[in-house]
Design a protein around this motif. Structure first.
Motif, short mmCIF file in Angstrom:
data_model
loop_
_atom_site.label_atom_id
_atom_site.label_comp_id
_atom_site.label_asym_id
_atom_site.label_seq_id
_atom_site.Cartn_x
_atom_site.Cartn_y
_atom_site.Cartn_z
N MET A 1 0.84 -1.22 0.00
CA MET A 1 0.00 0.00 0.00
C MET A 1 0.86 1.25 0.00
O MET A 1 2.00 1.24 0.46
CB MET A 1 -0.91 -0.01 1.23
N VAL A 2 0.29 2.31 -0.49
CA VAL A 2 1.03 3.55 -0.67
C VAL A 2 1.42 4.18 0.66
O VAL A 2 2.38 4.91 0.77
CB VAL A 2 0.17 4.58 -1.45
N PHE A 3 0.64 3.87 1.66
CA PHE A 3 0.72 4.69 2.87
C PHE A 3 1.55 4.09 3.99
O PHE A 3 1.57 4.59 5.09
CB PHE A 3 -0.69 4.96 3.39
N GLU A 4 2.24 3.00 3.70
CA GLU A 4 2.97 2.36 4.78
C GLU A 4 4.08 3.25 5.31
O GLU A 4 4.75 2.91 6.27
CB GLU A 4 3.51 1.00 4.30
N GLY A 5 4.22 4.40 4.68
CA GLY A 5 5.27 5.31 5.07
C GLY A 5 5.11 6.00 6.41
O GLY A 5 6.08 6.52 6.95
N ASP B 1 -8.96 -1.57 -1.52
CA ASP B 1 -7.80 -1.01 -0.82
C ASP B 1 -8.06 0.41 -0.30
O ASP B 1 -7.13 1.14 0.03
CB ASP B 1 -6.56 -1.01 -1.74
N ALA B 2 -9.35 0.78 -0.21
CA ALA B 2 -9.65 2.09 0.36
C ALA B 2 -9.24 2.09 1.83
O ALA B 2 -9.46 1.11 2.53
CB ALA B 2 -11.13 2.40 0.22
N ALA C 1 -9.74 6.98 -5.52
CA ALA C 1 -9.96 7.12 -6.96
C ALA C 1 -8.64 7.14 -7.73
O ALA C 1 -8.57 6.71 -8.88
CB ALA C 1 -10.76 8.39 -7.25
N VAL C 2 -7.58 7.61 -7.10
CA VAL C 2 -6.27 7.64 -7.78
C VAL C 2 -5.81 6.20 -8.08
O VAL C 2 -5.38 5.90 -9.19
CB VAL C 2 -5.21 8.38 -6.92
N ASN C 3 -5.94 5.33 -7.08
CA ASN C 3 -5.59 3.92 -7.31
C ASN C 3 -6.49 3.29 -8.36
O ASN C 3 -6.05 2.49 -9.17
CB ASN C 3 -5.72 3.11 -6.01
N GLN C 4 -7.77 3.65 -8.33
CA GLN C 4 -8.70 3.12 -9.32
C GLN C 4 -8.22 3.49 -10.73
O GLN C 4 -8.14 2.64 -11.61
CB GLN C 4 -10.11 3.67 -9.09
N GLY D 1 -6.36 1.84 -15.61
CA GLY D 1 -5.55 2.29 -16.73
C GLY D 1 -4.61 1.20 -17.21
O GLY D 1 -4.44 0.99 -18.42
N GLU D 2 -4.02 0.46 -16.27
CA GLU D 2 -3.11 -0.62 -16.64
C GLU D 2 -3.85 -1.76 -17.33
O GLU D 2 -3.32 -2.40 -18.24
CB GLU D 2 -2.37 -1.14 -15.40
N ALA D 3 -5.08 -2.00 -16.90
CA ALA D 3 -5.81 -3.16 -17.45
C ALA D 3 -6.49 -2.84 -18.78
O ALA D 3 -6.62 -3.71 -19.62
CB ALA D 3 -6.84 -3.66 -16.44
N ALA D 4 -6.93 -1.59 -18.95
CA ALA D 4 -7.79 -1.34 -20.09
C ALA D 4 -7.52 -0.02 -20.81
O ALA D 4 -8.39 0.49 -21.50
CB ALA D 4 -9.25 -1.39 -19.65
#
Ligand SMILES: Nc1nc2c(ncn2[C@@H]2O[C@H](COP(=O)(O)OP(=O)(O)OP(=O)(O)O)[C@@H](O)[C@H]2O)c(=O)[nH]1
Ligand SMILES: Nc1nc2c(ncn2[C@@H]2O[C@H](COP(=O)(O)OP(=O)(O)OP(=O)(O)O)[C@@H](O)[C@H]2O)c(=O)[nH]1
Ligand SMILES: [Mg+2]
Ligand SMILES: [Mg+2]
Lengths: 308, 292
Positions: A1-5, A254-255, B224-227, B232-235
């Protein structure tokens, strides 16, 4: 995850004071900058963060660092304890009425997961409490909403009450209640249409249903991915209707789920269940402690601290 | 307790000119951006732009502050935007996104948009998973006068899409819009399924899908950024649709998405009706961020 920081950042912040006994104001302020950022990135509401940070500061400054912990671990522990407490205890049950049927009404924004959750809850009540629920299709607006509930009811082998086309939701609810009494269904779970909290007409419709059938529980369904607006939404639904509990859906992604904290903080109502998938058995007990570490994004650090 | 209203008053005070651009005011700007879901990182970036603007005298008075920021945001949102491709019919549009954001509804509205331009539209019921998803799309098809290609619930979505593309080619329809089941971007099996759907479209009609729209719910926060990243990578997502802007959420996360991933917003959804779709207007959007 991005936030493990967060843990790392805090570790760096506190490097210089390793071994010192008390947490000074400057130390705590520094740490709180990072905590604030982590909470905001997790979508905890801005105002809720502000109040929370103020409270933590008050509690942390001047505290003696606990024996086996480093200062950073100590601050994290305080933050985590407070977060968990704010999130409330575990209350994953529906209050059963002394005289059946128990009436539950599911409300919330469009697409939050109400219809699916109605079915999941019925499944839980059948399997765990041997209840005989009736599902009520009171969403007359969304295309195929009634059909959706009927399909789910069929999958569960639970009856669904659907009225003649043109029947108003409040009448559907009243008719369903009679049906439940006549067919000895002991739980009535009402699916309502998704609506915006600012739509007066549709909020009035919910108030009318409430007045007519007097639900024992009004449950607000909230999408775990909701951002800052969760506070406004929860506040409106709670002020207009009175909400008895919250169900948080889509936690299987992953929210970080900061909305959980926001909604809890503004309504004071418990989060009763967590939706963990699209399937009908994917409704789980809500764990405040797990949610706290999820929001902070540092489960590993916390399990370390718990061992200390 | 500083409310939004207090802030507007404050901005007005500034405009009348008896306040200075001080840290407190910048704090308030920060609050507006954060509560609009712009996110910590992008907010910090925007504020540092403001500070630089003050320093190099682009902002000379408080009343220049908001327009400056709106301009910055518009610029982020506009940059690199390309128009919809002109293609030989059928033009294929695939619609993807997480659960419940408004994909199927958007397809109904979008189909209506093309119908109003006099085009023939076909819809593909690629969500074979969710209860009554097919019926929902059929109702939209009826509403807008578009044919719906469907199989039964539980069938293979790739097969539906295959049939739809063949049928769109044979019938020479102008626009084929493909509905897909809602899926969380973290579920690798479902994302694989999406890649497969994408491949089949592309195999059956080279160059297609001509556009892949990722639908985002304006109420969504930083997730939403992760979404956007993973879809984007898949489609190969070519544009965003921001739905539910008729609520009180501002949808500020699209600024982060644009600046980090360079995916433009194409459309906004402002209601549940067939007409409730608008082309995205960056200037209007940046202004609305600061509205009460
Ligand atoms: N991954 C995941 N998806 C969920 C969960 N709960 C619901 N969904 C999905 O979210 C989407 C919306 O669910 P619905 O039950 O139709 O939502 P709703 O609130 O009834 O929607 P409206 O009636 O249109 O307001 C569907 O695709 C569901 O399968 C969950 O816990 N996890
Ligand atoms: N207020 C409002 N509601 C919207 C908008 N767009 C969609 N909705 C509603 O949001 C809910 C979900 O919309 P759907 O189109 O079913 O969403 P979806 O992404 O197809 O959902 P799944 O297929 O279950 O993943 C429905 O109740 C729609 O009417 C919008 O722009 N504004
Ligand atoms: Mg529903
Ligand atoms: Mg759909």
């Amino acid at each position: 995850m991005v936030f493990e920081g967060l843990a790392d950042k805090l570790q760096q912040t506190f490097k210089k004071l390793r071994g010192r006994g008390k947490l000074t104001e400057a130390d705590v302020n520094e740490a709180m900058r990072e905590v604030r950022m982590a909470l905001l990135e997790a979508d905890v509401n801005f105002k809720v963060v502000k109040e929370f940070i103020a409270k933590i500061k008050e509690r942390a400054i001047g505290q003696e660092v606990m024996g086996s912990l480093t200062p950073v671990q100590h601050v994290i522990k305080i933050v985590n304890d407070e977060l968990t407490e704010l999130m409330g205890g575990t209350q994953s049950r529906i209050a059963i009425a002394s005289r059946p049927p128990t009436i539950v009404m599911m409300v919330g924004l469009q697409g939050a997961g109400k219809t699916t959750t109605v079915a999941k809850l019925a499944n839980l009540l059948v399997k765990k409490q041997s209840k005989r629920p009736l599902l009520v299709a009171a969403d007359i607006y969304r295309p195929a909403a009634i059909k959706q509930l009927q399909v789910l009811g069929e999958q569960l082998d639970v009856p669904v009450y659907a009225a003649e086309p043109g029947t108003k939701p409040v009448d559907i609810a009243k008719q369903a209640l009679e049906y439940a009494l006549a067919h000895t269904r002991d739980m009535v779970l009402i699916d309502t249409a998704g609506r915006l909290h600012i739509n007066e007409e549709l909020m009035q419709e919910l108030k009318d249903i409430k007045r007519e059938v007097k639900p024992h529980e009004i449950l607000l369904v909230v999408d775990a991915m909701t951002g800052q607006d969760a506070v406004t939404v929860a506040e409106s639904f709670n002020n207009e209707l009175g909400v008895d509990g919250v169900i948080l859906t889509k936690l299987d992604g992953d929210a970080r789920g900061g909305a959980a904290l926001s909604v809890r903080a503004v309504t004071g109502r418990p989060i009763k269940f967590a939706g963990m998938g699209e399937k009908l058995d994917a409704l789980e007990t809500f764990h405040p402690d797990r949610m706290a570490s999820r929001i902070l994004g540092m489960g590993d650090v916390l399990s370390l601290i718990e061992k200390a | 307790e500083k409310t939004r209203k207090g802030l507007t008053e404050k901005i007005e005070q500034l405009i009348v000119g008896y306040a200075d651009i001080d840290d407190e005011f910048l704090d308030d700007l920060e609050a507006i951006l954060l509560t609009a879901d712009v996110g910590v990182k992008t907010t910090a970036q925007l504020l540092s732009d403001v500070r630089a603007g003050i320093k190099n005298k682009q902002i000379q008075s408080p009343e220049e502050l908001k327009p400056f920021l709106q301009e910055k945001i518009s610029t982020i949102l506009i940059s690199g935007e390309t128009a919809e491709p002109e293609v030989q019919p059928p033009m294929v549009i695939m619609v993807v996104g997480v659960n419940g954001v408004g994909k199927t509804t958007t397809i109904g509205k979008l189909g209506n948009y093309y119908r109003e331009q006099g085009k023939t539209v076909m819809l593909a019921a690629g969500d074979t998973f969710r209860a009554a998803a097919i019926e929902q799309l059929e109702i939209w098809g009826d509403r807008i006068g578009a044919e719906v290609v469907k199989h039964t619930e539980g069938s293979d979505p790739a097969a539906v899409v295959f049939d739809a593309v063949q049928s769109a080619k044979a019938r020479k329809v102008d626009v084929l819009i493909i509905d897909t089941a809602g899926r969380l971007h973290t579920k690798s099996n479902l994302m694989e399924e999406l890649k497969k759907i994408y491949r089949i479209i592309n195999r059956e009609l080279p160059g297609a899908p001509h556009s892949t729209l990722l639908v985002l719910d304006a109420t969504t926060g930083q997730n939403a950024v992760n979404q956007a990243k993973l879809f984007g990578e898949a489609a190969a997502v070519s544009g965003l649709v921001l739905t539910k802007l008729d609520g009180t959420a501002k949808g500020g996360v699209v600024i982060a998405i644009k600046s980090e991933l360079n995916v433009p917003v194409r459309w906004i959804g402002i209601g549940e009706g067939v007409q409730d779709l608008r082309p995205f207007d960056p200037a209007e959007f940046s202004q609305a961020l600061f509205a009460d």
